[in-house]
Design a protein around this motif. Structure first.
Motif, mmCIF file in Angstrom:
data_model
loop_
_atom_site.group_PDB
_atom_site.id
_atom_site.type_symbol
_atom_site.label_atom_id
_atom_site.label_comp_id
_atom_site.label_asym_id
_atom_site.label_seq_id
_atom_site.Cartn_x
_atom_site.Cartn_y
_atom_site.Cartn_z
ATOM 1 N N UNK A 32 0.817 -1.224 0.000
ATOM 2 C CA UNK A 32 0.000 0.000 0.000
ATOM 3 C C UNK A 32 0.847 1.269 0.000
ATOM 4 N N UNK A 33 1.819 1.308 0.899
ATOM 5 C CA UNK A 33 2.599 2.529 1.085
ATOM 6 C C UNK A 33 4.090 2.230 0.949
ATOM 7 N N UNK A 34 4.797 3.151 0.337
ATOM 8 C CA UNK A 34 6.258 3.123 0.335
ATOM 9 C C UNK A 34 6.725 4.455 0.900
ATOM 10 N N UNK A 35 7.680 4.376 1.813
ATOM 11 C CA UNK A 35 8.115 5.602 2.470
ATOM 12 C C UNK A 35 9.617 5.751 2.497
ATOM 13 N N UNK A 49 8.832 11.258 3.436
ATOM 14 C CA UNK A 49 7.906 11.263 2.305
ATOM 15 C C UNK A 49 7.322 9.873 2.152
ATOM 16 N N UNK A 50 6.108 9.807 1.643
ATOM 17 C CA UNK A 50 5.508 8.511 1.372
ATOM 18 C C UNK A 50 4.654 8.602 0.130
ATOM 19 N N UNK A 51 4.415 7.442 -0.471
ATOM 20 C CA UNK A 51 3.597 7.368 -1.673
ATOM 21 C C UNK A 51 2.737 6.128 -1.579
ATOM 22 N N UNK A 52 1.475 6.264 -1.963
ATOM 23 C CA UNK A 52 0.567 5.127 -1.934
ATOM 24 C C UNK A 52 0.649 4.354 -3.250
ATOM 25 N N UNK A 70 8.646 8.935 -5.818
ATOM 26 C CA UNK A 70 7.966 8.238 -6.906
ATOM 27 C C UNK A 70 8.214 6.743 -6.757
ATOM 28 N N UNK A 71 7.391 5.966 -7.427
ATOM 29 C CA UNK A 71 7.564 4.524 -7.401
ATOM 30 C C UNK A 71 7.284 3.963 -8.776
ATOM 31 N N UNK A 72 7.988 2.888 -9.108
ATOM 32 C CA UNK A 72 7.793 2.180 -10.362
ATOM 33 C C UNK A 72 7.524 0.728 -9.993
ATOM 34 N N UNK A 73 6.269 0.370 -9.908
ATOM 35 C CA UNK A 73 5.910 -0.980 -9.476
ATOM 36 C C UNK A 73 6.423 -2.053 -10.446
ATOM 37 N N UNK A 74 6.473 -1.726 -11.722
ATOM 38 C CA UNK A 74 6.935 -2.697 -12.713
ATOM 39 C C UNK A 74 8.399 -3.059 -12.495
ATOM 40 N N UNK A 75 9.179 -2.090 -12.005
ATOM 41 C CA UNK A 75 10.608 -2.322 -11.764
ATOM 42 C C UNK A 75 10.912 -2.580 -10.296
ATOM 43 N N UNK A 76 9.880 -2.534 -9.456
ATOM 44 C CA UNK A 76 10.060 -2.717 -8.013
ATOM 45 C C UNK A 76 11.051 -1.706 -7.446
ATOM 46 N N UNK A 77 10.853 -0.450 -7.844
ATOM 47 C CA UNK A 77 11.765 0.612 -7.441
ATOM 48 C C UNK A 77 10.994 1.773 -6.826
#
Length: 121
Positions: A32-35, A49-52, A70-77
């Motif tokens: 759900x969250x990455x911080x 900072x966090x991003x949902x 920012x997050x890139x779920x496809x790259x797990x980054x």
């Protein structure tokens, strides 16, 4: 729990920029969250900072307008773009995942090694 490996820290002059990266050992798609947390010398670790999963972001006031998560779920980054850096941004930066609970976020406990950021002239 997915393990995070942080990188991208370094020594930078005030006003400079850095981009931190966080590589997950597994999929972050369903987290759900990455911080990004910071632990300044002699102080406790706190959320910067966090991003949902839907891309909603939030920041502490002192970095609002200067940092971008920012997050890139496809790259797990997960990334943290840090601009207009100040000496008070100095610290060890960690990336971690978390899950929503009734009225709070339960952050994972498997902290990585972090990446060191030093802002100094």
């Amino acid at each position: 729990q997915v393990q995070m490996v942080e990188s991208g820290g370094g020594l930078v002059q005030p006003g400079g920029s850095l981009r931190l990266s966080c590589a997950a050992t597994g999929s972050i798609e369903n987290i759900n969250h990455m911080g990004w947390f910071r632990r300044a010398p002699g102080k406790q670790r706190f959320l910067v900072a966090r991003i949902t999963n839907s891309g909603e972001t939030s920041y502490i006031g002192s970095v609002q307008g200067r940092f971008i998560i920012s997050r890139d779920n496809a790259k797990n980054m997960v990334y943290l773009q840090m601009n207009s850096l100040k000496p008070e941004d100095t610290g060890l930066y960690y990336c971690i995942g978390g899950e929503s609970r009734d009225n709070y976020i339960s952050w994972y406990s498997n902290w990585g090694q972090g990446t060191e950021v030093t802002v100094s002239s």
